[in-house]
Design a protein around this motif. Structure first.
Motif, PDB file in Angstrom:
ATOM      1  N   ARG A   1      10.446   6.116  -5.261  1.00  0.00           N
ATOM      2  CA  ARG A   1      11.646   5.295  -5.171  1.00  0.00           C
ATOM      3  C   ARG A   1      11.484   4.073  -6.056  1.00  0.00           C
ATOM      4  NH1 ARG A   1      10.877   5.582   0.480  1.00  0.00           N
ATOM      5  NH2 ARG A   1      10.757   3.309   0.553  1.00  0.00           N
ATOM      6  N   PRO A   2      12.557   3.581  -6.669  1.00  0.00           N
ATOM      7  CA  PRO A   2      12.441   2.397  -7.524  1.00  0.00           C
ATOM      8  C   PRO A   2      12.147   1.157  -6.696  1.00  0.00           C
ATOM      9  CG  PRO A   2      14.739   3.037  -7.267  1.00  0.00           C
ATOM     10  CD  PRO A   2      13.933   4.129  -6.654  1.00  0.00           C
ATOM     11  N   PRO A   3      11.549   0.139  -7.306  1.00  0.00           N
ATOM     12  CA  PRO A   3      11.233  -1.080  -6.551  1.00  0.00           C
ATOM     13  C   PRO A   3      12.487  -1.878  -6.234  1.00  0.00           C
ATOM     14  CG  PRO A   3      10.694  -1.351  -8.877  1.00  0.00           C
ATOM     15  CD  PRO A   3      11.097   0.087  -8.698  1.00  0.00           C
ATOM     16  N   SER A   4      12.431  -2.596  -5.129  1.00  0.00           N
ATOM     17  CA  SER A   4      13.513  -3.513  -4.793  1.00  0.00           C
ATOM     18  C   SER A   4      13.330  -4.792  -5.602  1.00  0.00           C
ATOM     19  CB  SER A   4      13.501  -3.816  -3.301  1.00  0.00           C
ATOM     20  OG  SER A   4      12.243  -4.337  -2.912  1.00  0.00           O
TER      21      SER A   4
ATOM     22  N   ARG B   1       1.785  -5.048   3.278  1.00  0.00           N
ATOM     23  CA  ARG B   1       2.870  -4.138   3.607  1.00  0.00           C
ATOM     24  C   ARG B   1       2.464  -2.746   3.144  1.00  0.00           C
ATOM     25  NH1 ARG B   1       7.856  -4.787   1.108  1.00  0.00           N
ATOM     26  NH2 ARG B   1       6.891  -5.833  -0.675  1.00  0.00           N
ATOM     27  N   TRP B   2       3.079  -1.751   3.734  1.00  0.00           N
ATOM     28  CA  TRP B   2       2.871  -0.394   3.247  1.00  0.00           C
ATOM     29  C   TRP B   2       4.236   0.280   3.179  1.00  0.00           C
ATOM     30  CZ3 TRP B   2       3.524   4.654   5.136  1.00  0.00           C
ATOM     31  CH2 TRP B   2       4.105   4.739   6.406  1.00  0.00           C
ATOM     32  N   SER B   3       4.360   1.261   2.326  1.00  0.00           N
ATOM     33  CA  SER B   3       5.643   1.947   2.195  1.00  0.00           C
ATOM     34  C   SER B   3       5.421   3.356   1.651  1.00  0.00           C
ATOM     35  CB  SER B   3       6.570   1.180   1.244  1.00  0.00           C
ATOM     36  OG  SER B   3       7.809   1.850   1.098  1.00  0.00           O
ATOM     37  N   PRO B   4       6.092   4.341   2.230  1.00  0.00           N
ATOM     38  CA  PRO B   4       6.003   5.714   1.700  1.00  0.00           C
ATOM     39  C   PRO B   4       6.922   5.884   0.496  1.00  0.00           C
ATOM     40  CG  PRO B   4       7.399   5.693   3.640  1.00  0.00           C
ATOM     41  CD  PRO B   4       6.902   4.283   3.466  1.00  0.00           C
ATOM     42  N   LEU B   5       6.583   5.191  -0.585  1.00  0.00           N
ATOM     43  CA  LEU B   5       7.442   5.203  -1.769  1.00  0.00           C
ATOM     44  C   LEU B   5       7.409   6.545  -2.494  1.00  0.00           C
ATOM     45  CD1 LEU B   5       6.585   1.695  -3.281  1.00  0.00           C
ATOM     46  CD2 LEU B   5       8.689   2.360  -2.095  1.00  0.00           C
TER      47      LEU B   5
ATOM     48  N   LEU C   1       0.852  -1.188   0.000  1.00  0.00           N
ATOM     49  CA  LEU C   1       0.000   0.000   0.000  1.00  0.00           C
ATOM     50  C   LEU C   1       0.889   1.239   0.000  1.00  0.00           C
ATOM     51  CD1 LEU C   1      -2.649  -1.027   2.694  1.00  0.00           C
ATOM     52  CD2 LEU C   1      -2.544  -1.645   0.260  1.00  0.00           C
ATOM     53  N   VAL C   2       0.614   2.148  -0.929  1.00  0.00           N
ATOM     54  CA  VAL C   2       1.441   3.347  -1.073  1.00  0.00           C
ATOM     55  C   VAL C   2       0.552   4.582  -0.903  1.00  0.00           C
ATOM     56  CG1 VAL C   2       3.003   4.664  -2.549  1.00  0.00           C
ATOM     57  CG2 VAL C   2       2.996   2.158  -2.650  1.00  0.00           C
ATOM     58  N   PRO C   3       0.677   5.276   0.215  1.00  0.00           N
ATOM     59  CA  PRO C   3      -0.160   6.467   0.410  1.00  0.00           C
ATOM     60  C   PRO C   3       0.281   7.630  -0.453  1.00  0.00           C
ATOM     61  CG  PRO C   3       1.386   6.225   2.223  1.00  0.00           C
ATOM     62  CD  PRO C   3       1.538   5.000   1.371  1.00  0.00           C
ATOM     63  N   VAL C   4      -0.702   8.397  -0.928  1.00  0.00           N
ATOM     64  CA  VAL C   4      -0.397   9.664  -1.585  1.00  0.00           C
ATOM     65  C   VAL C   4       0.211  10.598  -0.535  1.00  0.00           C
ATOM     66  CG1 VAL C   4      -1.453  11.728  -2.572  1.00  0.00           C
ATOM     67  CG2 VAL C   4      -2.166   9.465  -3.359  1.00  0.00           C
TER      68      VAL C   4
ATOM     69  N   ALA D   1       0.170  10.151  -8.865  1.00  0.00           N
ATOM     70  CA  ALA D   1       0.810   9.092  -8.085  1.00  0.00           C
ATOM     71  C   ALA D   1       1.075   7.865  -8.950  1.00  0.00           C
ATOM     72  CB  ALA D   1      -0.064   8.727  -6.887  1.00  0.00           C
ATOM     73  N   VAL D   2       0.094   7.474  -9.754  1.00  0.00           N
ATOM     74  CA  VAL D   2       0.272   6.322 -10.656  1.00  0.00           C
ATOM     75  C   VAL D   2       1.396   6.596 -11.642  1.00  0.00           C
ATOM     76  CG1 VAL D   2      -0.823   4.981 -12.488  1.00  0.00           C
ATOM     77  CG2 VAL D   2      -2.118   5.526 -10.415  1.00  0.00           C
ATOM     78  N   ARG D   3       1.442   7.791 -12.214  1.00  0.00           N
ATOM     79  CA  ARG D   3       2.494   8.143 -13.170  1.00  0.00           C
ATOM     80  C   ARG D   3       3.871   8.009 -12.539  1.00  0.00           C
ATOM     81  NH1 ARG D   3       6.253  11.289 -13.767  1.00  0.00           N
ATOM     82  NH2 ARG D   3       5.732  12.382 -11.814  1.00  0.00           N
ATOM     83  N   ALA D   4       4.024   8.575 -11.343  1.00  0.00           N
ATOM     84  CA  ALA D   4       5.337   8.558 -10.694  1.00  0.00           C
ATOM     85  C   ALA D   4       5.778   7.137 -10.348  1.00  0.00           C
ATOM     86  CB  ALA D   4       5.294   9.426  -9.435  1.00  0.00           C
ATOM     87  N   LEU D   5       4.853   6.316  -9.891  1.00  0.00           N
ATOM     88  CA  LEU D   5       5.202   4.939  -9.537  1.00  0.00           C
ATOM     89  C   LEU D   5       5.576   4.134 -10.780  1.00  0.00           C
ATOM     90  CD1 LEU D   5       2.402   4.389  -6.894  1.00  0.00           C
ATOM     91  CD2 LEU D   5       4.865   4.195  -6.437  1.00  0.00           C
ATOM     92  N   ARG D   6       4.825   4.292 -11.840  1.00  0.00           N
ATOM     93  CA  ARG D   6       5.157   3.577 -13.076  1.00  0.00           C
ATOM     94  C   ARG D   6       6.497   4.038 -13.635  1.00  0.00           C
ATOM     95  NH1 ARG D   6      -0.731   3.847 -16.074  1.00  0.00           N
ATOM     96  NH2 ARG D   6      -1.568   1.849 -15.316  1.00  0.00           N
TER      97      ARG D   6
END
Length: 221
Positions: A169-172, A136-140, A104-107, A194-199
């Motif tokens: 942050r990039p994925p592990s 899991r959650w992470s402030p990515l 889970l990634v919060p805005v 948020a979706v754009r940045a994660l992708r």
């Protein structure tokens, strides 16, 4: 008078508490307003949001509680709002057919708003849901620029101020899919960014979930 009502009366007498929804003395939410916060997850669509998205409540049902929670430090609302958010998360997982390794990634709120409020309300809700759902959650995500308050802005203006405002942050190695978490979806501009940045960072975005959403075309006042 029921035991619950007696407890509410005692709470009000000693601590001055009242329901943030209707003003009834006692704990918040009161039994009647708690029923109004029972989640009824539904899929939502916004132009430009190309992942499955679900909101647990309509904004009118949750507005007073969300505002009290994030702006007035009404900590006791973490659980009822968390229950609603958890229902939306579970609905996305059911729709998409898999939550193994889900994060889970919060805005993110801006640092200035976090300092003013004393906490990051969306991150707190994501953490609550993660603990109880065994996710899991992470402030990515982090903000790369300060955006103005979006209250009253038209949809196109909300999107323009959000563009390029986040970085992830990039994925592990071996990281699972991520699910974007927010409190309220209005135009969808924040979720889209948020979706754009994660992708862009290389994450697989499963979908998005929120506590509440406004009817399309109506902005939060």
């Amino acid at each position: 008078m029921s035991i619950a009502n007696l407890l509410d009366a005692a709470f009000d007498l000693y601590l001055g508490g009242q329901c943030h929804g209707c003003g009834t003395p006692g704990r918040s939410p009161c039994p009647a307003c708690r029923q109004g916060l029972e989640p009824h997850p539904q899929g939502i669509w916004r132009p430009g949001l190309d992942v499955p998205a679900v909101a647990a409540l309509g904004y009118d049902d949750a507005a007073d509680f969300i505002i009290a929670y994030k702006d007035n430090q009404a900590w006791q609302l973490t659980a009822p709002l968390g229950v609603a958010l958890a229902a939306a998360v579970q609905e996305v997982i059911r729709d998409c057919g898999g939550g193994a390794g889900l994060v889970l990634v919060p805005v993110p709120s801006s640092p200035e708003r976090v300092r003013r409020r004393g906490f990051d309300h969306t991150a707190t809700l994501a953490q609550w849901v993660a603990r109880r759902g065994l996710y899991r959650w992470s402030p990515l995500l982090r903000r790369t620029k300060t955006t103005p308050d979006q209250v009253g802005l038209a949809a196109i203006s909300r999107r323009s101020v959000q563009v390029g405002s986040m970085r992830a942050r990039p994925p592990s190695p071996g990281a699972g899919p991520v699910l974007v978490i927010d409190d309220v979806v209005t135009t969808g501009a924040t979720m889209i960014e948020a979706v754009r940045a994660l992708r862009e960072a290389g994450h697989h975005v499963l979908g998005a979930a929120s506590v509440a959403h406004t009817p399309q075309g109506r902005h939060v006042a």
